[in-house]
Design a protein around this motif. Structure first.
Motif, PDB file in Angstrom:
ATOM      1  N   LYS A 149       0.874  -1.181   0.000  1.00  0.00           N
ATOM      2  CA  LYS A 149       0.000   0.000   0.000  1.00  0.00           C
ATOM      3  C   LYS A 149       0.900   1.216   0.000  1.00  0.00           C
ATOM      4  O   LYS A 149       1.868   1.259   0.755  1.00  0.00           O
ATOM      5  CB  LYS A 149      -0.884  -0.033   1.251  1.00  0.00           C
ATOM      6  CG  LYS A 149      -1.446   1.309   1.724  1.00  0.00           C
ATOM      7  CD  LYS A 149      -2.498   1.096   2.802  1.00  0.00           C
ATOM      8  CE  LYS A 149      -2.455   2.168   3.872  1.00  0.00           C
ATOM      9  NZ  LYS A 149      -3.452   1.924   4.945  1.00  0.00           N
ATOM     10  N   LYS A 151       1.089   5.504   0.282  1.00  0.00           N
ATOM     11  CA  LYS A 151       0.373   6.709   0.681  1.00  0.00           C
ATOM     12  C   LYS A 151       0.403   7.698  -0.477  1.00  0.00           C
ATOM     13  O   LYS A 151       1.434   7.824  -1.157  1.00  0.00           O
ATOM     14  CB  LYS A 151       1.048   7.331   1.910  1.00  0.00           C
ATOM     15  CG  LYS A 151       0.936   6.469   3.155  1.00  0.00           C
ATOM     16  CD  LYS A 151      -0.488   6.454   3.685  1.00  0.00           C
ATOM     17  CE  LYS A 151      -0.579   5.728   5.017  1.00  0.00           C
ATOM     18  NZ  LYS A 151      -1.951   5.732   5.562  1.00  0.00           N
ATOM     19  N   ASP A 176      -3.579   4.869  -0.374  1.00  0.00           N
ATOM     20  CA  ASP A 176      -4.312   5.464   0.757  1.00  0.00           C
ATOM     21  C   ASP A 176      -4.081   6.971   0.744  1.00  0.00           C
ATOM     22  O   ASP A 176      -2.948   7.430   0.889  1.00  0.00           O
ATOM     23  CB  ASP A 176      -3.812   4.855   2.076  1.00  0.00           C
ATOM     24  CG  ASP A 176      -4.614   5.312   3.292  1.00  0.00           C
ATOM     25  OD1 ASP A 176      -5.566   6.111   3.119  1.00  0.00           O
ATOM     26  OD2 ASP A 176      -4.300   4.865   4.412  1.00  0.00           O
ATOM     27  N   ASN A 178      -5.670   9.171   2.856  1.00  0.00           N
ATOM     28  CA  ASN A 178      -5.925   9.773   4.172  1.00  0.00           C
ATOM     29  C   ASN A 178      -6.669  11.111   4.084  1.00  0.00           C
ATOM     30  O   ASN A 178      -6.207  12.143   4.587  1.00  0.00           O
ATOM     31  CB  ASN A 178      -4.625   9.935   4.969  1.00  0.00           C
ATOM     32  CG  ASN A 178      -4.135   8.630   5.564  1.00  0.00           C
ATOM     33  OD1 ASN A 178      -3.083   8.109   5.168  1.00  0.00           O
ATOM     34  ND2 ASN A 178      -4.894   8.053   6.482  1.00  0.00           N
ATOM     35  N   GLU A 201      -8.091   3.916  -0.839  1.00  0.00           N
ATOM     36  CA  GLU A 201      -8.526   4.106   0.549  1.00  0.00           C
ATOM     37  C   GLU A 201      -8.733   5.576   0.877  1.00  0.00           C
ATOM     38  O   GLU A 201      -7.863   6.413   0.633  1.00  0.00           O
ATOM     39  CB  GLU A 201      -7.461   3.486   1.464  1.00  0.00           C
ATOM     40  CG  GLU A 201      -7.800   3.473   2.942  1.00  0.00           C
ATOM     41  CD  GLU A 201      -6.726   2.768   3.779  1.00  0.00           C
ATOM     42  OE1 GLU A 201      -5.879   2.037   3.213  1.00  0.00           O
ATOM     43  OE2 GLU A 201      -6.726   2.953   5.008  1.00  0.00           O
ATOM     44  N   ASP A 226     -11.697   4.146   5.609  1.00  0.00           N
ATOM     45  CA  ASP A 226     -10.971   3.989   6.867  1.00  0.00           C
ATOM     46  C   ASP A 226     -11.555   5.019   7.845  1.00  0.00           C
ATOM     47  O   ASP A 226     -12.498   4.717   8.601  1.00  0.00           O
ATOM     48  CB  ASP A 226      -9.468   4.204   6.596  1.00  0.00           C
ATOM     49  CG  ASP A 226      -8.590   4.218   7.843  1.00  0.00           C
ATOM     50  OD1 ASP A 226      -9.129   4.189   8.951  1.00  0.00           O
ATOM     51  OD2 ASP A 226      -7.341   4.287   7.722  1.00  0.00           O
ATOM     52  N   GLU A 227     -11.077   6.282   7.778  1.00  0.00           N
ATOM     53  CA  GLU A 227     -11.482   7.328   8.720  1.00  0.00           C
ATOM     54  C   GLU A 227     -13.002   7.471   8.875  1.00  0.00           C
ATOM     55  O   GLU A 227     -13.494   7.793   9.960  1.00  0.00           O
ATOM     56  CB  GLU A 227     -10.898   8.684   8.285  1.00  0.00           C
ATOM     57  CG  GLU A 227      -9.403   8.870   8.544  1.00  0.00           C
ATOM     58  CD  GLU A 227      -8.521   8.436   7.379  1.00  0.00           C
ATOM     59  OE1 GLU A 227      -8.841   7.412   6.716  1.00  0.00           O
ATOM     60  OE2 GLU A 227      -7.497   9.110   7.130  1.00  0.00           O
ATOM     61  N   ASN A 248     -11.858  -0.947   5.809  1.00  0.00           N
ATOM     62  CA  ASN A 248     -10.666  -1.120   6.632  1.00  0.00           C
ATOM     63  C   ASN A 248     -11.148  -1.071   8.077  1.00  0.00           C
ATOM     64  O   ASN A 248     -11.768  -0.086   8.488  1.00  0.00           O
ATOM     65  CB  ASN A 248      -9.694   0.035   6.296  1.00  0.00           C
ATOM     66  CG  ASN A 248      -8.591   0.236   7.341  1.00  0.00           C
ATOM     67  OD1 ASN A 248      -8.778  -0.037   8.521  1.00  0.00           O
ATOM     68  ND2 ASN A 248      -7.462   0.763   6.916  1.00  0.00           N
ATOM     69  N   LYS A 250     -10.266  -0.909  12.005  1.00  0.00           N
ATOM     70  CA  LYS A 250      -9.286  -0.672  13.069  1.00  0.00           C
ATOM     71  C   LYS A 250     -10.066  -0.618  14.367  1.00  0.00           C
ATOM     72  O   LYS A 250     -10.985   0.196  14.510  1.00  0.00           O
ATOM     73  CB  LYS A 250      -8.583   0.685  12.879  1.00  0.00           C
ATOM     74  CG  LYS A 250      -7.666   0.775  11.674  1.00  0.00           C
ATOM     75  CD  LYS A 250      -7.055   2.161  11.552  1.00  0.00           C
ATOM     76  CE  LYS A 250      -6.176   2.249  10.307  1.00  0.00           C
ATOM     77  NZ  LYS A 250      -5.772   3.650  10.012  1.00  0.00           N
TER      78      LYS A 250
HETATM   79 MG    MG Z   1      -5.870   4.531   6.061  1.00  0.00          MG
END
Ligand code: MG
Ligand code: OSB
Length: 358
Positions: A149, A151, A176, A178, A201, A226-227, A248, A250
């Motif tokens: 992966k 960024k 990703d 972010n 992502e 994700d977030e 994803n 977490k």
């Molecule tokens: Mg992420």
């Protein structure tokens, strides 16, 4: 704890990781939990500072004087504290570890995990140039990682991804962002659709589930959130809207392992693939991630790399290593199945606080 190499994302560069390690005691045993909040509010609004405050002034006082029966009971108690999932999840992890030790059951067993090893990949931070990125990726491929992966951020997106894809035409590759794009700026990402990526992502903001839906309709490649997925309800919203096709998971972001399992179950029922994200955890949080990723719905490789990808020295006696087939063994001992190395822990401890019932 110093990272072996700086880790850079669209929200900043980390050279040392700061985290809160929580220890709870009962029946002569100790349960450990890692709160994955970072020093800065880049990935999440929470920081080590806010988590310290919430744990000390709100979560601990709620628990004192109570027989906390299990993690569901814990979630019920902390319901009245709004948000602060990273803080809650750190404490919940310690409860799981302690209960596992009291009942002589591994976290994997308690969660319903079914695998002895889990498929893993590596999350590669932003590098100084596409050439350096390709070299860095090559090193991880040589180390045996079967999924990469990278960024991305505005200005460092399609060029970086295309360079890696050109150098390694057949690898499993994903990106990703972010949260660094908006509906007004995302169009530069369109060429990513031609790179055979596993997923893209979190291109847009945490609270932009609807805008992710608009974006997903423009892209062939699956979006992964994700977030944005902070509760099982948000997972349902995202899936029902069509805001993503992959999630994803977490445990920190969703308020604890119990909530992570709930999202896993929801996605499994609906045939939606999930994978386990990472937060540069120490051996404590890494053990938790491995147990979580052993659940059957985790069908994509997790961001759970070997200990030596992060830390030369870790706070657990156990170090996790990569098997030749790009897997890592799931711990089998009671609870998290790891032992905290108190000497190393002492060396890295910046502040310590003991709390007891009045
Ligand atoms: Mg992420
Ligand atoms: O977005 O997945 C992310 C690390 C810190 C904060 C957010 C993220 C990450 C990673 C690292 O990608 C994953 C890992 O622990 O290897």
């Amino acid at each position: 704890m110093p990272l072996v190499a700086p880790f850079e994302t669209s929200f900043g560069r980390t050279t040392d990781r700061e985290c809160i390690l929580i220890a709870i005691h009962s029946g002569g045993l100790t349960g450990y939990g890692e709160c994955v909040a970072d020093r800065d509010p880049g990935y999440s609004y929470e920081t080590t500072g806010t988590a310290w405050h919430i744990l000390k002034d709100f979560i601990a006082p709620l628990l004192f004087g109570q027989d906390v029966l299990d993690e569901q009971h814990f979630q019920h108690l902390v319901e009245r504290i709004r948000g602060h999932h990273l803080a809650k999840a750190g404490l919940e992890m310690a409860l799981w570890d302690l209960r596992g030790k009291l009942e002589s059951r591994s976290l994997r067993q308690m969660l319903g995990g079914q695998r002895d090893q889990v498929q893993v990949g590596v999350s590669v931070g932003l590098q100084s140039s596409p050439e350096v990125l390709v070299k860095t990726v090559q090193r991880y491929l040589q180390a045996g990682y079967g999924r990469i992966k990278i960024k991305i951020k505005p200005g460092r997106d399609v060029g970086d991804a295309a360079a890696v894809r050109k150098a390694f035409p057949d690898i499993k590759l994903q990106v990703d962002a972010n949260s660094s794009y908006t509906l007004a700026t995302w169009e530069v990402l369109k060429p990513l659709d031609l790179l055979e990526l596993l997923l893209i992502e979190q291109p847009l903001n945490e609270d932009d589930i609807w805008d992710h839906r608009i974006l997903q309709r423009e892209l062939r490649t699956s979006l992964c959130l994700d977030e944005s997925i902070i509760t099982p309800r948000h997972a349902r919203y995202a899936l029902e809207m069509g805001a993503c096709r992959i999630i994803n998971i977490k445990a920190g972001r969703v308020g604890g392992l119990s909530q992570a399992v709930a999202i896993h179950d929801l996605c499994r029922e609906r045939g939606v693939p999930v994978w386990c994200g990472g937060m540069l955890e120490t051996g404590v949080g890494r053990a938790s991630n491995l147990a979580l990723a052993s659940l059957p719905g985790f069908t994509l490789p997790g961001d759970i790399s070997a200990s030596n990808r992060y830390y030369a020295e870790d706070i657990t006696c156990e170090r996790f290593s990569l098997n030749p087939d790009s897997t890592i063994d799931v711990p089998t001992g009671p609870g998290l199945g790891v032992t905290v190395d108190t000497n190393v822990l002492k060396k890295f401890t910046q502040a310590e606080l003991h709390l007891e019932p009045e």
